[in-house]
Design an enzyme around this catalytic site. Structure first.
Site: not given
Length: 262
Positions: A186-189, A193
């Site tokens: 995801h990259g920003d879990a 989010n």
């Protein structure tokens, strides 16, 4: 990042995009980036192709002058959302725009609540388990071989902010663990989010501006840590349990350090 508690003036472009619709500030980050919900009160909102009803929209807006090397570009986020939409539930991109001073991204609202909605803050075990299940589903659904985006240790270390680049941190970051997986992360879990249905099951993911191929622990370590920020201590283990994995202390420590540094 936080929900605004003081009045927020909507930028001109946001008011233009809203038309006659109600503009509600819903999120602000530490760099001045803002997210607004445009609630339909007129025919300005397009009809959803899914069910023929009007949906709200979200506008992410940021000043270009306030961007820093670790922040996701909204054009990149639009591209990632468009790619991921073929495999997993994410917001539908309606528009991306840019002028001399700012850029914005408009997406269609999803009928679900963020995992940090007051309803789920009051039911942390349900929310945290859903976050873990959702993250596993995302990692399983997104095809690594077809993903055009990366979120590798090397590229992230190269963007370490100067004020956090002390010798000790750099030495620890240079000693990266062997890559496990990989998966499309995801990259920003962080907890906000993940969106949840009212029955407590996961609905979708948002804010995929850093999505890319990486070690699954790059997501897992931050997802678990964010439960402390949002629900208090004592829930981190539920992320790993619901994902279906045992904690890996070394990788957790490394990827949290990398997260803090970038």
């Amino acid at each position: 990042m936080s929900i605004p508690t003081e009045p927020v003036a909507a930028p001109d472009v946001v008011r233009r995009l809203a038309g006659a619709d109600r503009v509600v500030p819903v999120w602000a980050n530490e760099l001045g980036g803002l997210t607004f919900r445009l609630d339909p009160v007129s025919d300005a909102v397009p009809v959803s192709e899914a069910n023929g009803t009007r949906r709200a929209r979200y506008v992410k807006w940021r000043l270009l002058s306030a961007a820093h090397p670790g922040e996701a570009d909204l054009a990149d986020e639009a591209a990632r959302l468009a790619w991921a939409a073929s495999y997993t539930p994410v917001p539908r991109v309606l528009e991306h725009g840019r002028d001399d001073d700012s850029e914005w991204l408009v997406t269609e609202a999803i009928d679900a609540r963020t995992a940090v909605d007051p309803r789920w803050i009051a039911a942390p075990q349900t929310a945290v388990r859903a976050i873990g299940v959702a993250l596993r589903a995302l990692h399983d659904a997104l095809p690594v071989a077809d993903c055009p985006f990366t979120w590798s240790v090397e590229e992230r270390v190269a963007r370490v902010l100067p004020e956090k680049a002390d010798p000790g941190t750099l030495a620890r970051l240079a000693d990266a663990p062997d890559l496990v997986g990989p998966v499309v992360c995801h990259g920003d879990a962080c907890a906000p989010n993940t969106l949840l249905h009212d029955d407590g099951t996961w609905a979708a993911h948002v804010d995929l501006g850093r999505l890319g191929v990486a070690d699954p622990w790059a997501d897992l370590s931050v997802a678990a840590l964010s439960t402390v920020w949002n629900y208090g201590p004592g829930y981190e283990h539920l992320v790993y349990e619901s994902y279906g994995i045992d904690p890996d202390p070394d990788r957790i420590a490394y990827y949290r350090l990398l997260w803090d540094a970038t």
